[in-house]
Design a protein around this motif. Structure first.
Motif, PDB file in Angstrom:
ATOM      1  N   ASN A   4      14.426  -3.423  -6.096  1.00 48.62           N
ATOM      2  CA  ASN A   4      13.916  -4.095  -4.822  1.00 48.62           C
ATOM      3  C   ASN A   4      12.699  -4.930  -5.076  1.00 48.62           C
ATOM      4  O   ASN A   4      12.286  -6.079  -4.809  1.00 48.62           O
ATOM      5  CB  ASN A   4      13.656  -3.275  -3.689  1.00 48.62           C
ATOM      6  CG  ASN A   4      14.891  -2.481  -2.877  1.00 48.62           C
ATOM      7  OD1 ASN A   4      15.920  -3.040  -3.209  1.00 48.62           O
ATOM      8  ND2 ASN A   4      14.365  -1.345  -2.379  1.00 48.62           N
ATOM      9  N   LEU A   5      11.947  -4.542  -5.960  1.00 47.46           N
ATOM     10  CA  LEU A   5      10.890  -4.978  -6.565  1.00 47.46           C
ATOM     11  C   LEU A   5      10.843  -6.360  -7.329  1.00 47.46           C
ATOM     12  O   LEU A   5      10.462  -7.302  -7.098  1.00 47.46           O
ATOM     13  CB  LEU A   5       9.934  -4.108  -7.398  1.00 47.46           C
ATOM     14  CG  LEU A   5       8.525  -4.671  -8.096  1.00 47.46           C
ATOM     15  CD1 LEU A   5       7.797  -5.253  -7.284  1.00 47.46           C
ATOM     16  CD2 LEU A   5       8.012  -3.682  -9.080  1.00 47.46           C
ATOM     17  N   ASP A   8      12.365  -9.025  -4.861  1.00 50.17           N
ATOM     18  CA  ASP A   8      11.073  -9.634  -4.282  1.00 50.17           C
ATOM     19  C   ASP A   8      10.438 -10.458  -5.029  1.00 50.17           C
ATOM     20  O   ASP A   8       9.921 -11.659  -4.550  1.00 50.17           O
ATOM     21  CB  ASP A   8      10.226  -8.287  -3.616  1.00 50.17           C
ATOM     22  CG  ASP A   8      10.784  -7.562  -2.758  1.00 50.17           C
ATOM     23  OD1 ASP A   8      11.691  -7.961  -2.118  1.00 50.17           O
ATOM     24  OD2 ASP A   8      10.357  -6.547  -2.387  1.00 50.17           O
ATOM     25  N   ASP A  97      -5.307   1.794   2.992  1.00 50.76           N
ATOM     26  CA  ASP A  97      -4.312   1.629   4.074  1.00 50.76           C
ATOM     27  C   ASP A  97      -4.804   1.781   5.524  1.00 50.76           C
ATOM     28  O   ASP A  97      -4.084   1.203   6.477  1.00 50.76           O
ATOM     29  CB  ASP A  97      -3.563   2.995   3.915  1.00 50.76           C
ATOM     30  CG  ASP A  97      -2.543   3.018   2.737  1.00 50.76           C
ATOM     31  OD1 ASP A  97      -2.404   2.069   2.162  1.00 50.76           O
ATOM     32  OD2 ASP A  97      -2.151   4.273   2.083  1.00 50.76           O
ATOM     33  N   TRP A 107      -7.117  -6.409  -2.101  1.00 50.06           N
ATOM     34  CA  TRP A 107      -5.722  -6.131  -3.002  1.00 50.06           C
ATOM     35  C   TRP A 107      -5.847  -5.937  -4.110  1.00 50.06           C
ATOM     36  O   TRP A 107      -5.470  -5.253  -4.994  1.00 50.06           O
ATOM     37  CB  TRP A 107      -4.838  -7.122  -2.727  1.00 50.06           C
ATOM     38  CG  TRP A 107      -4.217  -7.274  -1.196  1.00 50.06           C
ATOM     39  CD1 TRP A 107      -4.596  -7.839  -0.036  1.00 50.06           C
ATOM     40  CD2 TRP A 107      -2.883  -6.537  -0.876  1.00 50.06           C
ATOM     41  NE1 TRP A 107      -3.680  -7.760   0.989  1.00 50.06           N
ATOM     42  CE2 TRP A 107      -2.800  -6.880   0.476  1.00 50.06           C
ATOM     43  CE3 TRP A 107      -2.123  -5.717  -1.632  1.00 50.06           C
ATOM     44  CZ2 TRP A 107      -1.395  -6.167   0.939  1.00 50.06           C
ATOM     45  CZ3 TRP A 107      -1.044  -5.088  -0.939  1.00 50.06           C
ATOM     46  CH2 TRP A 107      -0.778  -5.459   0.412  1.00 50.06           C
ATOM     47  N   ILE A 128       4.420  -1.987  -7.148  1.00 50.21           N
ATOM     48  CA  ILE A 128       4.858  -1.937  -5.551  1.00 50.21           C
ATOM     49  C   ILE A 128       3.899  -2.529  -4.567  1.00 50.21           C
ATOM     50  O   ILE A 128       4.321  -3.512  -3.760  1.00 50.21           O
ATOM     51  CB  ILE A 128       5.194  -0.500  -5.361  1.00 50.21           C
ATOM     52  CG1 ILE A 128       6.559   0.054  -5.936  1.00 50.21           C
ATOM     53  CG2 ILE A 128       5.666  -0.374  -3.821  1.00 50.21           C
ATOM     54  CD1 ILE A 128       6.807   1.432  -5.822  1.00 50.21           C
ATOM     55  N   LEU A 129       2.391  -2.287  -4.736  1.00 46.27           N
ATOM     56  CA  LEU A 129       1.598  -2.859  -4.011  1.00 46.27           C
ATOM     57  C   LEU A 129       1.656  -4.385  -4.157  1.00 46.27           C
ATOM     58  O   LEU A 129       1.332  -5.335  -3.114  1.00 46.27           O
ATOM     59  CB  LEU A 129       0.226  -2.447  -4.258  1.00 46.27           C
ATOM     60  CG  LEU A 129      -0.145  -0.999  -3.476  1.00 46.27           C
ATOM     61  CD1 LEU A 129      -1.490  -0.691  -4.016  1.00 46.27           C
ATOM     62  CD2 LEU A 129      -0.072  -1.216  -1.909  1.00 46.27           C
ATOM     63  N   SER A 131       4.120  -6.453  -4.948  1.00 46.61           N
ATOM     64  CA  SER A 131       5.136  -7.054  -4.274  1.00 46.61           C
ATOM     65  C   SER A 131       4.854  -7.010  -2.687  1.00 46.61           C
ATOM     66  O   SER A 131       5.302  -7.845  -2.135  1.00 46.61           O
ATOM     67  CB  SER A 131       6.654  -6.150  -4.551  1.00 46.61           C
ATOM     68  OG  SER A 131       6.588  -4.799  -3.933  1.00 46.61           O
ATOM     69  N   GLN A 132       4.121  -6.252  -2.123  1.00 43.82           N
ATOM     70  CA  GLN A 132       3.784  -6.221  -0.617  1.00 43.82           C
ATOM     71  C   GLN A 132       2.749  -7.142  -0.622  1.00 43.82           C
ATOM     72  O   GLN A 132       2.955  -7.917   0.492  1.00 43.82           O
ATOM     73  CB  GLN A 132       3.342  -4.754  -0.314  1.00 43.82           C
ATOM     74  CG  GLN A 132       4.181  -3.876  -0.186  1.00 43.82           C
ATOM     75  CD  GLN A 132       3.662  -2.173  -0.027  1.00 43.82           C
ATOM     76  OE1 GLN A 132       2.490  -2.200   0.012  1.00 43.82           O
ATOM     77  NE2 GLN A 132       4.326  -1.278  -0.188  1.00 43.82           N
ATOM     78  N   GLN A 135       4.369 -10.652  -0.309  1.00 42.25           N
ATOM     79  CA  GLN A 135       5.014 -11.090   0.891  1.00 42.25           C
ATOM     80  C   GLN A 135       3.993 -11.123   2.234  1.00 42.25           C
ATOM     81  O   GLN A 135       4.666 -11.469   3.249  1.00 42.25           O
ATOM     82  CB  GLN A 135       6.030 -10.011   1.085  1.00 42.25           C
ATOM     83  CG  GLN A 135       7.023  -9.892   0.020  1.00 42.25           C
ATOM     84  CD  GLN A 135       7.966  -8.571   0.413  1.00 42.25           C
ATOM     85  OE1 GLN A 135       8.814  -8.432   1.155  1.00 42.25           O
ATOM     86  NE2 GLN A 135       7.947  -7.489  -0.779  1.00 42.25           N
ATOM     87  N   ASN A 136       2.897 -11.008   1.823  1.00 42.86           N
ATOM     88  CA  ASN A 136       1.674 -11.036   2.825  1.00 42.86           C
ATOM     89  C   ASN A 136       1.512 -12.444   3.087  1.00 42.86           C
ATOM     90  O   ASN A 136       1.086 -12.912   2.249  1.00 42.86           O
ATOM     91  CB  ASN A 136       0.598 -10.107   2.535  1.00 42.86           C
ATOM     92  CG  ASN A 136      -0.188  -9.879   3.644  1.00 42.86           C
ATOM     93  OD1 ASN A 136      -0.575 -10.830   4.429  1.00 42.86           O
ATOM     94  ND2 ASN A 136      -0.683  -8.700   4.079  1.00 42.86           N
TER      95      ASN A 136
END
Length: 657
Positions: A4-5, A8, A97, A107, A128-129, A131-132, A135-136
């Motif tokens: 998934n990463l 993305d 978080d 970040w 993983i962070l 990739s988040q 998308q932000n």
């Protein structure tokens, strides 16, 4: 999750960047345009421990100031990036978080902290962070984000994700940023893709030349490439690149010195260390830790003393790592008294430090002292490691302490709960074999839960030769020949056993087989350090500039032995020649040549320290004892197995070696 990463990252690199790329200068300006948080929250600037931080954090929560992005970002920075032991990534992640809308700085902080973490799972969490983050919709990565993400790829070996990052870096226009570029090249290097790393490096150098910039280049980028070739074991390419560097930092020198030492090219490591002294770059902590193993292996005590003195004068912190390296150096260079002094002076001792002093004492045959330090280590509350037990068992082996060795081996398994490694079994086989318990040693090998290696079988073979058990020796030697058909050791040992029994036909057949297979015996080699220079001698060596003087000294030494009634021990010459030729062969063994050179090159009563690549033979051992008395010298010899300290006609090994 990782698939998934990739998806993305792929979507982002192909679709999200549509606006005009921002250059690195813009990003750097944005990153530093706001005042430092400590300007508004001075309490945060005073935090020195996690306890301090948690108290201030509680106050910020109570007063509602934690909702200020600057305050939250500073709390995150302190707990995520402080030096250990004040770093707390678990707490940092909780803080992050709870941020409703983290800014780019936050970040970057958490991604960087996770990418640098020693926890092997954290670098993947950093990706993983990342990739988040991409998308932000409220934040975009900048030139400080990509180096950390690339580091995470490098540490986890995620080449595909690294390539996606490369694509994003190009689209952002950050591929000319030196910091980003260096980490991009390092990612390819760490993933073993040197062709891509080389392509980026060459392009960067060409750009530097075309823009007529100062020819210092990106020294970090050069260092990364040198390190890459060292990792591949291509020292020729690494050295060529190192020699071409327009500017070398201390990291450049450290990479080459450390690489040479780890590769076993000890002389090259020391030569480069001396060359470093000629320039304007001073050795640092890492330099000393890197060069000391090379000094140890060559027995260069004078240079080791210089390194120790340099560390003290330069106020370099002699911590557990450097202290252990110094203890190891003094031990392996023949000065175990100094090794113990350094050990005693260390403010803190960890398991590595204790291992260094125990192993050092074992090498010198000081078994009782080694066992004493082992007991002190346990009393100090330091848990022995598997390496500790190797040192203690080795000490028992060198002193013939069979009962103690058995007890310690059982303690390791039953009390410490450690699974014996091949090295532990090797120590036990050596211990039992030297003591003449060949049957018990063979039984231990047969009952081992792991397959014996050549080291264990050679230990038993050596014991068979020592105690004259030819039948078992033949069996072990043939097994070794099947395991390592091109290793000369087993052929030579079996040949020597045949020769000791006068089985010259078997000797001839074995040597003919070696000749047909082009297997050559390792030549005896000894060396001595005088005034910082290492002088090396082979058996029957006449290549030294002072060869004629050495030859005259050898004749005198032989005459002196005759005057005290010593006759050469020709039983150790395993050649079918007459006694006179056997005596001449013994006359030119490398350690005797080295002693002769030492005698003509130093003042009377100066101690001589010699290192030999093979086990010292019986005749040389007996001769060196007499030389120590005749010439009133303390002669220290480190052979392949242990140290021998010759003084006033006796040896520290007490004839058990």
């Amino acid at each position: 999750m990782i698939q998934n990463l990739i998806h993305d990252l792929s979507l982002f690199s192909s679709e999200k960047i549509s606006s005009t790329p921002m250059n690195s200068t813009t990003y750097r300006t944005n990153a530093h345009s706001s005042p430092h948080p400590s300007t508004f929250f001075p309490e945060l600037g005073k935090c020195r421990t996690m306890r301090d931080l948690k108290q201030v954090h509680a106050k910020l929560i109570k007063t509602g100031q934690i909702h200020d992005p600057l305050a939250a970002a500073q709390v995150l920075r302190i707990c995520a990036l402080s030096e250990p032991p004040h770093r707390d990534l678990v707490y940092a992640r909780l803080v992050f978080d709870q941020m409703p809308q983290p800014n780019c700085f936050s970040w970057n902080t958490i991604i960087r902290a996770l990418s640098e973490s020693n926890n092997e799972e954290d670098p993947l969490e950093a990706l993983i962070l990342f990739s988040q983050m991409i998308q932000n919709q409220f934040v975009e990565p900048n030139c400080f984000t990509f180096p950390s993400a690339l580091k995470a790829c490098a540490r986890t070996g995620r080449l595909e994700e690294g390539k996606q990052l490369h694509c994003m870096i190009v689209k952002y226009g950050l591929d000319s940023d030196e910091f980003v570029l260096s980490n991009l090249v390092r990612m390819y290097v760490m993933c073993g893709v040197m062709n891509d790393a080389q392509g980026l490096f060459v392009s960067s150098v060409e750009v530097e030349n075309s823009e007529k910039r100062r020819e210092v280049g990106n020294v970090v980028l050069w260092n990364v490439m040198v390190d890459g070739y060292i990792r591949l074991g291509d020292f020729k390419a690494a050295r060529q690149l190192f020699d071409k560097m327009p500017q070398r930092s201390v990291v450049s020198w450290n990479s080459m010195i450390s690489g040479y030492a780890q590769k076993g090219q000890f002389k090259e490591a020391i030569d480069l260390f001396w060359e470093m002294q000629m320039g304007d770059v001073c050795p640092n902590y890492v330099t000393l830790v890197s060069v000391l193993p090379a000094i140890s292996r060559l027995g260069a005590l004078d240079l080791g003393k210089w390194v120790h003195l340099y560390a003290e004068k330069s106020k370099i912190d002699i911590d557990g790592v450097l202290g252990s390296a110094l203890v190891d150096m003094y031990s392996k260079c023949g000065s175990f008294e100094k090794a113990i002094q350094v050990f005693a002076s260390l403010p803190q001792r960890n398991v590595i430090t204790w291992n260094a002093v125990i192993s050092g004492l074992a090498m010198h045959g000081q078994a009782k002292d080694a066992l004493n330090y082992f007991a002190r280590m346990e009393q100090a509350g330091v848990t022995p490691s598997d390496v500790t037990y190797i040192g203690v068992l080795s000490a028992c082996s060198h002193a013939g302490l069979v009962h103690e060795g058995r007890s310690i081996f059982n303690q390791m398994v039953r009390v410490s709960g450690l699974e014996p490694r091949i090295e532990h079994y090797g120590c036990m086989v050596d211990l039992l074999g030297r003591a003449g318990l060949l049957g018990e040693a063979e039984e231990l090998i047969l009952n081992m839960p792991i397959k014996p290696d050549d080291v264990i079988l050679k230990a038993l073979l050596g014991a068979c030769k020592m105690h004259g058990n030819v039948e078992m020796g033949e069996h072990i030697a043939k097994r070794l020949m099947e395991m390592a058909p091109r290793d000369s050791g087993s052929y030579v040992a079996l040949s020597n056993m045949y020769a000791s029994l006068g089985r010259w036909q078997d000797v001839a057949e074995l040597r003919l087989k070696m000749k047909e297979m082009d297997i050559r015996k390792d030549p005896g080699c000894s060396w001595i350090e005088l005034d910082g220079v290492i002088h090396e001698f082979l058996v029957e060596d006449s290549s030294h500039p002072r060869a004629e003087e050495i030859h005259i000294m050898l004749e005198e030494m032989s005459n002196q032995l005759s005057l005290v009634g010593y006759r050469p021990n020709t039983t150790q010459v395993f050649l079918n020649i007459d006694d006179e030729d056997k005596e001449n062969a013994l006359h030119y063994h490398s350690e005797k040549i080295t002693v002769a050179f030492g005698l003509i090159s130093t003042a009377p009563q100066t101690p001589l320290r010699i290192v030999k690549n093979l086990r010292v033979c019986h005749d040389c051992h007996a001769s060196l004892k007499l030389f120590s008395r005749i010439y009133n010298r303390r002669i220290t010899v480190r052979d392949r197995k242990r140290f021998h300290h010759f003084e006033n006609g006796s040896c520290s090994c007490m004839e058990y070696w």
